[in-house]
Design a protein around this motif. Structure first.
Motif, PDB file in Angstrom:
ATOM      1  N   UNK A 152     -60.258 -46.449  12.877  1.00  0.00           N
ATOM      2  CA  UNK A 152     -60.537 -45.118  13.399  1.00  0.00           C
ATOM      3  C   UNK A 152     -62.005 -44.879  13.645  1.00  0.00           C
ATOM      4  N   UNK A 153     -62.407 -43.612  13.461  1.00  0.00           N
ATOM      5  CA  UNK A 153     -63.769 -43.169  13.734  1.00  0.00           C
ATOM      6  C   UNK A 153     -64.287 -42.398  12.528  1.00  0.00           C
ATOM      7  N   UNK A 154     -65.548 -42.622  12.181  1.00  0.00           N
ATOM      8  CA  UNK A 154     -66.187 -41.865  11.105  1.00  0.00           C
ATOM      9  C   UNK A 154     -66.413 -40.444  11.622  1.00  0.00           C
ATOM     10  N   UNK A 155     -65.793 -39.445  10.958  1.00  0.00           N
ATOM     11  CA  UNK A 155     -65.943 -38.063  11.407  1.00  0.00           C
ATOM     12  C   UNK A 155     -66.917 -37.270  10.556  1.00  0.00           C
ATOM     13  N   UNK A 156     -67.136 -37.701   9.302  1.00  0.00           N
ATOM     14  CA  UNK A 156     -68.065 -36.971   8.434  1.00  0.00           C
ATOM     15  C   UNK A 156     -68.549 -37.877   7.315  1.00  0.00           C
ATOM     16  N   UNK A 157     -69.820 -37.736   6.967  1.00  0.00           N
ATOM     17  CA  UNK A 157     -70.411 -38.373   5.788  1.00  0.00           C
ATOM     18  C   UNK A 157     -70.892 -37.229   4.906  1.00  0.00           C
ATOM     19  N   UNK A 158     -70.365 -37.171   3.683  1.00  0.00           N
ATOM     20  CA  UNK A 158     -70.610 -36.016   2.813  1.00  0.00           C
ATOM     21  C   UNK A 158     -71.694 -36.236   1.764  1.00  0.00           C
ATOM     22  N   UNK A 159     -72.185 -37.469   1.626  1.00  0.00           N
ATOM     23  CA  UNK A 159     -73.154 -37.774   0.573  1.00  0.00           C
ATOM     24  C   UNK A 159     -74.314 -38.561   1.178  1.00  0.00           C
ATOM     25  N   UNK A 160     -75.521 -38.142   0.873  1.00  0.00           N
ATOM     26  CA  UNK A 160     -76.723 -38.810   1.385  1.00  0.00           C
ATOM     27  C   UNK A 160     -77.025 -40.087   0.600  1.00  0.00           C
ATOM     28  N   UNK A 161     -77.759 -40.978   1.226  1.00  0.00           N
ATOM     29  CA  UNK A 161     -78.232 -42.171   0.523  1.00  0.00           C
ATOM     30  C   UNK A 161     -79.089 -41.758  -0.667  1.00  0.00           C
ATOM     31  N   UNK A 162     -79.031 -42.540  -1.728  1.00  0.00           N
ATOM     32  CA  UNK A 162     -79.760 -42.338  -2.986  1.00  0.00           C
ATOM     33  C   UNK A 162     -79.194 -41.217  -3.845  1.00  0.00           C
ATOM     34  N   UNK A 163     -78.125 -40.552  -3.393  1.00  0.00           N
ATOM     35  CA  UNK A 163     -77.505 -39.501  -4.204  1.00  0.00           C
ATOM     36  C   UNK A 163     -76.635 -40.132  -5.288  1.00  0.00           C
ATOM     37  N   UNK A 164     -76.586 -39.488  -6.450  1.00  0.00           N
ATOM     38  CA  UNK A 164     -75.688 -39.913  -7.519  1.00  0.00           C
ATOM     39  C   UNK A 164     -74.484 -38.991  -7.500  1.00  0.00           C
ATOM     40  N   UNK A 165     -73.298 -39.603  -7.531  1.00  0.00           N
ATOM     41  CA  UNK A 165     -72.068 -38.827  -7.440  1.00  0.00           C
ATOM     42  C   UNK A 165     -71.049 -39.328  -8.449  1.00  0.00           C
ATOM     43  N   UNK A 166     -70.039 -38.504  -8.687  1.00  0.00           N
ATOM     44  CA  UNK A 166     -69.026 -38.823  -9.682  1.00  0.00           C
ATOM     45  C   UNK A 166     -67.831 -39.542  -9.062  1.00  0.00           C
ATOM     46  N   UNK A 167     -67.137 -40.299  -9.888  1.00  0.00           N
ATOM     47  CA  UNK A 167     -65.888 -40.941  -9.482  1.00  0.00           C
ATOM     48  C   UNK A 167     -64.941 -39.858  -8.981  1.00  0.00           C
ATOM     49  N   UNK A 168     -64.272 -40.141  -7.868  1.00  0.00           N
ATOM     50  CA  UNK A 168     -63.329 -39.199  -7.284  1.00  0.00           C
ATOM     51  C   UNK A 168     -63.926 -38.268  -6.251  1.00  0.00           C
ATOM     52  N   UNK A 169     -65.263 -38.241  -6.142  1.00  0.00           N
ATOM     53  CA  UNK A 169     -65.923 -37.362  -5.175  1.00  0.00           C
ATOM     54  C   UNK A 169     -65.755 -37.906  -3.756  1.00  0.00           C
ATOM     55  N   UNK A 170     -65.629 -36.994  -2.807  1.00  0.00           N
ATOM     56  CA  UNK A 170     -65.473 -37.345  -1.400  1.00  0.00           C
ATOM     57  C   UNK A 170     -66.780 -37.907  -0.842  1.00  0.00           C
ATOM     58  N   UNK A 171     -66.699 -39.100  -0.265  1.00  0.00           N
ATOM     59  CA  UNK A 171     -67.853 -39.747   0.355  1.00  0.00           C
ATOM     60  C   UNK A 171     -67.888 -39.503   1.861  1.00  0.00           C
ATOM     61  N   UNK A 172     -66.748 -39.733   2.512  1.00  0.00           N
ATOM     62  CA  UNK A 172     -66.693 -39.661   3.972  1.00  0.00           C
ATOM     63  C   UNK A 172     -65.262 -39.402   4.410  1.00  0.00           C
ATOM     64  N   UNK A 173     -65.129 -39.058   5.706  1.00  0.00           N
ATOM     65  CA  UNK A 173     -63.805 -38.874   6.292  1.00  0.00           C
ATOM     66  C   UNK A 173     -63.717 -39.659   7.592  1.00  0.00           C
ATOM     67  N   UNK A 174     -62.519 -40.117   7.873  1.00  0.00           N
ATOM     68  CA  UNK A 174     -62.255 -40.943   9.056  1.00  0.00           C
ATOM     69  C   UNK A 174     -61.077 -40.365   9.824  1.00  0.00           C
ATOM     70  N   UNK A 175     -61.164 -40.384  11.149  1.00  0.00           N
ATOM     71  CA  UNK A 175     -60.026 -40.032  11.981  1.00  0.00           C
ATOM     72  C   UNK A 175     -59.194 -41.288  12.152  1.00  0.00           C
ATOM     73  N   UNK A 176     -57.944 -41.211  11.748  1.00  0.00           N
ATOM     74  CA  UNK A 176     -57.033 -42.367  11.814  1.00  0.00           C
ATOM     75  C   UNK A 176     -56.589 -42.566  13.252  1.00  0.00           C
ATOM     76  N   UNK A 177     -56.936 -43.709  13.831  1.00  0.00           N
ATOM     77  CA  UNK A 177     -56.520 -44.034  15.196  1.00  0.00           C
ATOM     78  C   UNK A 177     -55.696 -45.309  15.242  1.00  0.00           C
ATOM     79  N   UNK A 178     -55.067 -45.635  14.119  1.00  0.00           N
ATOM     80  CA  UNK A 178     -54.248 -46.858  14.074  1.00  0.00           C
ATOM     81  C   UNK A 178     -52.865 -46.617  14.648  1.00  0.00           C
TER      82      UNK A 178
END
Length: 83
Positions: A57-83
């Motif tokens: 598919x296509x990357x539609x959103x990136x929710x976390x910047x480089x060098x950020x510390x985040x917790x397990x289970x947190x949303x990193x990115x979203x993709x549009x499924x084109x399969x």
């Protein structure tokens, strides 16, 4: 037919691991990806891992910047499924 958005979240990589750091994004919003393509590098307990695109598919959103510390289970990115 509407395409579904598919989330990429931080997986549990180790039993004692609660947080990871985003080392480097390998894609940008708008990039086409194939399932299994590496999209982001994360670091936990001094080990670096690559997370892969969950769908064709296509990357539609990136929710976390480089060098950020985040917790397990947190949303990193979203993709549009084109399969």
């Amino acid at each position: 037919m509407e395409s579904a958005l598919v989330p990429l979240v931080v997986p549990q990589l180790g039993t004692a691991m609660d947080e990871v750091a985003v080392s480097r994004w390998l894609v940008q919003v708008g990039d086409a990806v194939r399932r299994g393509d590496p999209v982001v590098e994360i670091e936990a307990a001094k080990a670096t891992s690559e997370l892969e695109a969950p769908v064709d598919g296509v990357v539609t959103a990136i929710h976390v910047a480089e060098d950020a510390e985040i917790e397990v289970g947190q949303l990193l990115a979203e993709f549009e499924d084109r399969s």
